[in-house]
Design an enzyme around this catalytic site. Structure first.
Site, PDB file in Angstrom:
ATOM      1  N   TYR A 109       0.859  -1.170   0.000  1.00 38.82           N
ATOM      2  CA  TYR A 109       0.000   0.000   0.000  1.00 38.82           C
ATOM      3  C   TYR A 109       0.905   1.232   0.000  1.00 38.82           C
ATOM      4  O   TYR A 109       1.394   1.653   1.042  1.00 38.82           O
ATOM      5  CB  TYR A 109      -0.928  -0.037   1.223  1.00 38.82           C
ATOM      6  CG  TYR A 109      -1.825   1.171   1.388  1.00 38.82           C
ATOM      7  CD1 TYR A 109      -2.418   1.783   0.296  1.00 38.82           C
ATOM      8  CD2 TYR A 109      -2.076   1.693   2.653  1.00 38.82           C
ATOM      9  CE1 TYR A 109      -3.236   2.891   0.464  1.00 38.82           C
ATOM     10  CE2 TYR A 109      -2.897   2.792   2.830  1.00 38.82           C
ATOM     11  CZ  TYR A 109      -3.468   3.393   1.728  1.00 38.82           C
ATOM     12  OH  TYR A 109      -4.282   4.488   1.880  1.00 38.82           O
ATOM     13  N   ASP A 151      -2.350  -1.198  -3.954  1.00 34.36           N
ATOM     14  CA  ASP A 151      -2.704   0.180  -4.254  1.00 34.36           C
ATOM     15  C   ASP A 151      -1.404   0.966  -4.375  1.00 34.36           C
ATOM     16  O   ASP A 151      -0.770   1.291  -3.381  1.00 34.36           O
ATOM     17  CB  ASP A 151      -3.595   0.738  -3.137  1.00 34.36           C
ATOM     18  CG  ASP A 151      -3.986   2.183  -3.369  1.00 34.36           C
ATOM     19  OD1 ASP A 151      -3.582   2.754  -4.392  1.00 34.36           O
ATOM     20  OD2 ASP A 151      -4.702   2.744  -2.512  1.00 34.36           O
ATOM     21  N   HIS A 254     -12.146   1.860  -4.250  1.00 32.31           N
ATOM     22  CA  HIS A 254     -11.363   1.052  -5.188  1.00 32.31           C
ATOM     23  C   HIS A 254     -12.143  -0.210  -5.559  1.00 32.31           C
ATOM     24  O   HIS A 254     -13.002  -0.665  -4.801  1.00 32.31           O
ATOM     25  CB  HIS A 254     -10.043   0.609  -4.555  1.00 32.31           C
ATOM     26  CG  HIS A 254      -9.108   1.731  -4.204  1.00 32.31           C
ATOM     27  ND1 HIS A 254      -7.966   2.013  -4.920  1.00 32.31           N
ATOM     28  CD2 HIS A 254      -9.142   2.634  -3.187  1.00 32.31           C
ATOM     29  CE1 HIS A 254      -7.335   3.033  -4.359  1.00 32.31           C
ATOM     30  NE2 HIS A 254      -8.020   3.424  -3.307  1.00 32.31           N
TER      31      HIS A 254
END
Length: 263
Positions: A109, A151, A254
């Site tokens: 992330y 991400d 998302h």
């Protein structure tokens, strides 16, 4: 065949039912979650156990960030890197032990980077660039087939955002971030599976702002990625994004991605 998914869930406890629905409908063998927003002892293990995802590795913290990898395939934790250099829970690596044995799966992330694309005016932006630089140094030493997913908080190509010119100075699509991401890419020769299977300029967005999606404005960005070592990339046979989750009630901003490999 082994299928691997990634999804920034934006609170796993709040959206555990949605994750279970996704797992039931799409059936990936492994799911990497980002932004779980809970400490490890509060992770909803029982929900995943009941869904058949009996192997789990969680790297969490209270209220923010956090990553978790859940699997139907046996796995072992392979490492945790503090690329943020401040103790935040933003990475966990696992090695698959069943089908796909030996594959290293890295779940990351990357920081969003704040609002101002200038490290002098915005500490968070500097942290994001430093994070990517540490990732590049790590990638330069890799010697095993690896898949890194998560991400990335960067939309690198012009067609990875709804309006390239409008977003050139917006964090996630600035040239300096893209250059940093490409240094990471070139350090290992990563193959972007999203664009291997959905070639540019086809629409392939993974994130829409909470402020605009409900207005049915298609202002998306491709912030979530699955990148493979060159030899592993040749074994990827399909890739898709599951946009319908964005229309579920109280969704994450998302959507999940899924890649299938002939391993």
């Amino acid at each position: 065949m082994v299928s691997i998914a990634t999804w920034n869930i934006n609170s796993v406890r709040l959206r555990a039912d949605q994750v279970v629905r996704f797992l039931s409908e799409q059936g990936p063998d492994v799911l990497c979650l980002q932004e779980i927003k809970c400490a490890e002892h509060l992770f909803p293990h029982e929900v995943f156990e009941a869904a058949g995802y009996t192997h789990r590795v969680v790297h969490g913290q209270k209220g923010y960030h956090g990553v978790a990898t859940v699997s139907r395939i046996p796995l072992r934790e392979f490492g945790r890197h503090d690329w943020q250099d401040n103790g935040e829970a933003r990475h966990v690596g696992v090695e698959l032990l069943g089908p796909g044995q030996g594959l290293v799966l890295e779940n990351v992330y990357i920081p969003a980077g704040g609002d101002i694309p200038d490290r002098e005016q915005n500490v968070k932006f500097g942290q994001k660039l430093d994070f990517l630089e540490r990732m590049a140094r790590w990638a330069d030493k890799l010697d095993r087939p690896t898949l890194i997913v998560g991400d990335f908080n960067i939309a690198p190509l012009e067609c990875d955002v709804y309006d390239h010119k409008a977003l050139l100075k917006v964090v996630s699509h600035t040239p300096i971030e893209i250059e940093a991401l490409y240094r990471f890419r070139d350090a290992h020769g990563w193959v972007d599976l999203g664009r291997k299977h959905i070639p540019a300029p086809e629409r392939n967005w993974t994130w829409w702002s909470y402020r605009t999606y409900w207005q049915e404005k298609d202002r998306g960005r491709r912030l979530d990625h699955m990148w493979a070592s060159p030899e592993l990339a040749t074994q990827s046979v399909s890739h898709r994004f599951v946009e319908e989750t964005r229309r579920w009630e109280q969704p994450s901003d998302h959507v999940p991605l899924i890649t299938e490999f002939a391993l």
